[in-house]
Design a protein around this motif. Sequence first.
Motif, PDB file in Angstrom:
ATOM      1  N   TYR A  36       0.831  -1.208   0.000  1.00 27.04           N
ATOM      2  CA  TYR A  36       0.000   0.000   0.000  1.00 27.04           C
ATOM      3  C   TYR A  36       0.867   1.260   0.000  1.00 27.04           C
ATOM      4  O   TYR A  36       0.591   2.226  -0.723  1.00 27.04           O
ATOM      5  CB  TYR A  36      -0.925   0.002   1.215  1.00 27.04           C
ATOM      6  CG  TYR A  36      -1.859  -1.179   1.274  1.00 27.04           C
ATOM      7  CD1 TYR A  36      -2.545  -1.612   0.145  1.00 27.04           C
ATOM      8  CD2 TYR A  36      -2.063  -1.869   2.476  1.00 27.04           C
ATOM      9  CE1 TYR A  36      -3.403  -2.701   0.196  1.00 27.04           C
ATOM     10  CE2 TYR A  36      -2.930  -2.951   2.540  1.00 27.04           C
ATOM     11  CZ  TYR A  36      -3.590  -3.364   1.400  1.00 27.04           C
ATOM     12  OH  TYR A  36      -4.447  -4.433   1.455  1.00 27.04           O
ATOM     13  N   LEU A  37       1.915   1.239   0.811  1.00 28.62           N
ATOM     14  CA  LEU A  37       2.848   2.362   0.840  1.00 28.62           C
ATOM     15  C   LEU A  37       3.576   2.495  -0.491  1.00 28.62           C
ATOM     16  O   LEU A  37       3.801   3.610  -0.986  1.00 28.62           O
ATOM     17  CB  LEU A  37       3.849   2.174   1.987  1.00 28.62           C
ATOM     18  CG  LEU A  37       4.922   3.253   2.147  1.00 28.62           C
ATOM     19  CD1 LEU A  37       4.282   4.616   2.405  1.00 28.62           C
ATOM     20  CD2 LEU A  37       5.893   2.881   3.267  1.00 28.62           C
ATOM     21  N   TYR A  69       2.448   1.642  -3.482  1.00 30.94           N
ATOM     22  CA  TYR A  69       1.542   2.217  -4.472  1.00 30.94           C
ATOM     23  C   TYR A  69       1.392   3.727  -4.283  1.00 30.94           C
ATOM     24  O   TYR A  69       1.360   4.490  -5.267  1.00 30.94           O
ATOM     25  CB  TYR A  69       0.165   1.553  -4.381  1.00 30.94           C
ATOM     26  CG  TYR A  69       0.177   0.063  -4.584  1.00 30.94           C
ATOM     27  CD1 TYR A  69       1.121  -0.547  -5.414  1.00 30.94           C
ATOM     28  CD2 TYR A  69      -0.760  -0.764  -3.944  1.00 30.94           C
ATOM     29  CE1 TYR A  69       1.132  -1.924  -5.597  1.00 30.94           C
ATOM     30  CE2 TYR A  69      -0.759  -2.136  -4.123  1.00 30.94           C
ATOM     31  CZ  TYR A  69       0.189  -2.719  -4.945  1.00 30.94           C
ATOM     32  OH  TYR A  69       0.191  -4.073  -5.121  1.00 30.94           O
ATOM     33  N   ALA A  70       1.287   4.151  -3.036  1.00 30.03           N
ATOM     34  CA  ALA A  70       1.169   5.587  -2.762  1.00 30.03           C
ATOM     35  C   ALA A  70       2.411   6.344  -3.226  1.00 30.03           C
ATOM     36  O   ALA A  70       2.315   7.448  -3.786  1.00 30.03           O
ATOM     37  CB  ALA A  70       0.937   5.814  -1.268  1.00 30.03           C
ATOM     38  N   TYR A  83       2.426   6.960  -6.992  1.00 30.31           N
ATOM     39  CA  TYR A  83       1.577   8.083  -7.394  1.00 30.31           C
ATOM     40  C   TYR A  83       2.234   9.426  -7.066  1.00 30.31           C
ATOM     41  O   TYR A  83       2.240  10.350  -7.898  1.00 30.31           O
ATOM     42  CB  TYR A  83       0.223   7.980  -6.700  1.00 30.31           C
ATOM     43  CG  TYR A  83      -0.715   9.116  -7.041  1.00 30.31           C
ATOM     44  CD1 TYR A  83      -1.182   9.288  -8.329  1.00 30.31           C
ATOM     45  CD2 TYR A  83      -1.121  10.016  -6.048  1.00 30.31           C
ATOM     46  CE1 TYR A  83      -2.042  10.338  -8.642  1.00 30.31           C
ATOM     47  CE2 TYR A  83      -1.981  11.065  -6.349  1.00 30.31           C
ATOM     48  CZ  TYR A  83      -2.433  11.213  -7.647  1.00 30.31           C
ATOM     49  OH  TYR A  83      -3.272  12.248  -7.953  1.00 30.31           O
ATOM     50  N   ILE A  84       2.801   9.546  -5.884  1.00 28.92           N
ATOM     51  CA  ILE A  84       3.472  10.792  -5.503  1.00 28.92           C
ATOM     52  C   ILE A  84       4.657  11.068  -6.428  1.00 28.92           C
ATOM     53  O   ILE A  84       4.879  12.199  -6.868  1.00 28.92           O
ATOM     54  CB  ILE A  84       3.938  10.729  -4.028  1.00 28.92           C
ATOM     55  CG1 ILE A  84       2.726  10.602  -3.103  1.00 28.92           C
ATOM     56  CG2 ILE A  84       4.756  11.959  -3.668  1.00 28.92           C
ATOM     57  CD1 ILE A  84       3.095  10.352  -1.648  1.00 28.92           C
ATOM     58  N   SER A  95      -4.101   9.903 -11.955  1.00 27.53           N
ATOM     59  CA  SER A  95      -4.903  10.214 -10.765  1.00 27.53           C
ATOM     60  C   SER A  95      -6.146   9.343 -10.715  1.00 27.53           C
ATOM     61  O   SER A  95      -6.528   8.835  -9.642  1.00 27.53           O
ATOM     62  CB  SER A  95      -5.297  11.693 -10.764  1.00 27.53           C
ATOM     63  OG  SER A  95      -4.159  12.525 -10.663  1.00 27.53           O
ATOM     64  N   PHE A 112      -4.985   5.680  -9.653  1.00 24.49           N
ATOM     65  CA  PHE A 112      -4.517   5.498  -8.283  1.00 24.49           C
ATOM     66  C   PHE A 112      -5.543   5.952  -7.245  1.00 24.49           C
ATOM     67  O   PHE A 112      -5.710   5.300  -6.213  1.00 24.49           O
ATOM     68  CB  PHE A 112      -3.188   6.231  -8.086  1.00 24.49           C
ATOM     69  CG  PHE A 112      -2.012   5.503  -8.674  1.00 24.49           C
ATOM     70  CD1 PHE A 112      -1.248   4.637  -7.901  1.00 24.49           C
ATOM     71  CD2 PHE A 112      -1.679   5.660 -10.002  1.00 24.49           C
ATOM     72  CE1 PHE A 112      -0.173   3.952  -8.433  1.00 24.49           C
ATOM     73  CE2 PHE A 112      -0.599   4.979 -10.554  1.00 24.49           C
ATOM     74  CZ  PHE A 112       0.152   4.116  -9.779  1.00 24.49           C
ATOM     75  N   ALA A 130      -7.524   3.553  -4.486  1.00 27.70           N
ATOM     76  CA  ALA A 130      -7.571   3.825  -3.043  1.00 27.70           C
ATOM     77  C   ALA A 130      -9.012   3.869  -2.541  1.00 27.70           C
ATOM     78  O   ALA A 130      -9.329   3.311  -1.475  1.00 27.70           O
ATOM     79  CB  ALA A 130      -6.858   5.143  -2.743  1.00 27.70           C
TER      80      ALA A 130
END
Length: 441
Positions: free
Chosen positions: A177-178, A180-181, A184-185, A210, A213, A217
């Motif tokens: 999960y981290l 994937y975040a 995106y960032i 956007s 992702f 979420a």
Amino acid sequence: MLFIVSLVLALFTALFLDRQLKSKPAVFYISAAVLTAASIIVSQSSITVSSPFIRDYVIGMFSRGALGAAFWAIVMWTGALPAGSAPIKKLMPVRGELSITAAVLTLAHIVTFGMRYITSIINGRTGTGSAFRDFVITCILSVSMTLIMVPLTVMSFKAVRKKMNAKTWKKIQRLAYLFYAMIYIHIMVLFVPKAQKGREGYFLSVLVYSAVFIGYAVLRLRKAYLSKNKEASRLVPNAVCACAFIIPLCLSGIVSRSAKTVQKPVSTSPEPTFEAPEEAQSPTETTSATANAAGKATTSVKATTTAVTTSGSTEKTTESATEETTQPITEEENVSDQQESNEPEETPQQSYRFRNGTFEGTGEGYEGKVHVTLTIEDDVITSINASSDDDPEYFDDAMDKVLPQIKSSMSADGVDACSGATYSSNGIIEAARKALEQAAN
């Protein structure tokens, strides 16, 4: 757009080649590794790919991480789709294989841009201001994502997974999960500034990434909520999820366009040409022109005198007057005609600074050679193009800033470099200067 094309390929592999991927995963791993290695070799060597399609789409799909991100998107959404749905039944059995393939494909991006970042740090080319800030953020994110991706990929192999405790394996896998975040960032840090500058395609890229992702979420949180509240009504969570998806997506679009400045692309179509001003006549040409004018004046005077004399001879008969006046006038006209026929026609002389044709020049860019090709017609640059192995993120900015200046001024002197892409700008300027030197008369 590169990511959309990559997403189509990833979906085709996951939906139509799932049985082959499940039965012979090594074939897919080896194929991905070979393609990744080829992309790295081409990007890190001095090989120049002349075809924009091969360079930007085929090789760029690997080196820029678009194909790897597309496979990660499939892996993400597989865990967010409703339990028991048809896509879940299709994708869940090969989710581990898809994640390993995604990791192998991502290595091309890690190595290609990792080497560039290392080179930038060694040479002190980290930029200033916002460029330096983005450089630091992307470096931290890249290292962190790599440290997370490698162990998760190793744990995705069945042989490794069977030897681990199920609860321990599941806890470690939550680091995804981290991961994937961070993806995106990382993408937003790179793409939003480009979209704000009006770079073609980047605004759409921001919206697509956007949507993928943020949508993941929202669906993942919805699935977690409904799994714990099976009896709860779905109307409220669905409404909340819709707002949670639309609002951030709109914000990403607003942020990407808020500081947008539209830049006019460099036109490759021929521009109207203007005739060069005639040069001053040489002394020889001036003397000849004066003599010709004097000759014509003399002829005119003679003709006038003859006409007056003829009109004044009233005592002669009509026949004799005609015979006497016709003869000298005819002789004068013949002499005048001969003089005019012997005079050379005056043609305007045009002089150009440059020869017509297509010329090429090379310069030293950020990480390699920069090639500039320009076409000149009557001292007008009708087309100008540049290519390089430099980072496209910076090289494209340099082209947008430098090429229009060179084209409008017909010179590589006094051209302003692009802030944040100074080395690429200087490479373009150097290459254009050499091309113009070849074209000079």
